[in-house]
Scaffold this active site. Structure first.
Site, PDB file in Angstrom:
ATOM      1  CB  SER A  19     -41.327 -74.959  86.900  1.00 26.57           C
ATOM      2  OG  SER A  19     -40.728 -74.513  88.101  1.00 26.57           O
ATOM      3  CG  ASP A  39     -34.826 -79.724  88.686  1.00 32.40           C
ATOM      4  OD1 ASP A  39     -34.513 -78.895  89.562  1.00 32.40           O
ATOM      5  OD2 ASP A  39     -35.923 -79.719  88.098  1.00 32.40           O
ATOM      6  CG  HIS A  56     -36.053 -76.175  87.537  1.00 24.00           C
ATOM      7  ND1 HIS A  56     -36.727 -77.166  88.215  1.00 24.00           N
ATOM      8  CD2 HIS A  56     -36.900 -75.110  87.490  1.00 24.00           C
ATOM      9  CE1 HIS A  56     -37.935 -76.725  88.562  1.00 24.00           C
ATOM     10  NE2 HIS A  56     -38.057 -75.487  88.124  1.00 24.00           N
TER      11      HIS A  56
END
Length: 256
Positions: A53, A208, A236
């Site tokens: 991320s 995602d 995600h």
């Protein structure tokens, strides 16, 4: 394995949640310099960089700054914090979550509605009134939890139940997002070819919507020695297949 808490979080002091927190020396360039100091402190010549991320943005920025120190990269749930991506995360993805976005936007008072939402929230999170700060942190984190929820089996993240964590997290995210990670817009994709020759494995979930797959796709196209692994039923990050792909990539590089 070297794990670290970036400036303002975890065991790093001062915390970004403190009333008099100053984030002026909390930038991507500062974090890259911190990582280099850690490498030198531990006497490591070259290492494999893992980033998930926001960590994928930081990992890319570090590797492009110090490619000679990087053996390989494992990046997952990939984003670059470009202005286009931040606009997607704070506005456009509301087309998928209209009810949640309406609540997110409505939490901004009229006097700040001329500002981009990320700037308005960054302002509220440093308001002198603790109640204003707390409300902004709660609403920001509720929105964060909403837009990562598309993957099957998503459950609310328990970390957002902690008021101190909410404020710290929201302050740091808005600080970096409002400045597009303190990078030239698009530079991480533009400079991806500087990593050619360094192997990389990119892991991304098809579901995602927080960081749409196109960023990972363009990164893989511009970086010839990377491999993109798309997890068809993941969002995600956090799921079993996603975790297995990340640990499998690290194991592969450790073996070589």
């Amino acid at each position: 394995v070297v794990l670290f808490d970036q400036r303002g979080s975890g065991r790093s002091r001062p915390l970004a949640s403190e009333p008099d927190a100053d984030l002026s020396t909390n930038t991507t360039a500062h974090l890259i310099a911190d990582i280099e100091q850690l490498r030198q402190l531990h006497g490591i010549d070259r290492w494999t960089v893992l980033g998930i991320s926001w960590g994928s943005t930081l990992g890319l920025a570090y590797a492009q700054t110090h490619p000679e120190q990087v053996n390989a990269l494992v990046l997952a749930a990939i984003g670059t914090d470009s202005r286009r991506e931040v606009e997607w995360l704070t506005r456009d993805v509301g087309r998928i979550f209209p009810r949640e976005w309406d609540r997110f936007a409505a939490a901004v008072p009229d006097m700040l509605r001329h500002m981009p939402l990320v700037d308005a929230y960054a302002t509220l999170l440093f308001d002198p009134d603790a109640a204003v700060r707390e409300h902004a942190a709660r609403e920001w984190c509720a929105w964060e939890d909403a837009h990562i929820s598309l993957a099957p089996g998503h459950t609310p993240n328990e970390r957002y139940e902690d008021p101190e964590f909410r404020l710290r997290f929201a302050r740091l995210v808005t600080h970096y997002w409002r400045h597009a990670a303190f990078l030239q817009d698009g530079q991480l994709l533009r400079n991806a070819a500087t990593l050619n020759g360094i192997p990389g494995i990119l892991v991304h979930g098809r579901y995602d919507v927080s960081s749409p797959l196109e960023t990972a796709w363009h990164l893989s196209r511009n970086w010839s020695t990377s491999q993109l692994q798309i997890i068809d039923d993941e969002g995600h990050g956090g799921g079993d297949k996603f975790t297995a792909a990340v640990t499998g990539a690290l194991t592969q590089f450790a073996a070589t």
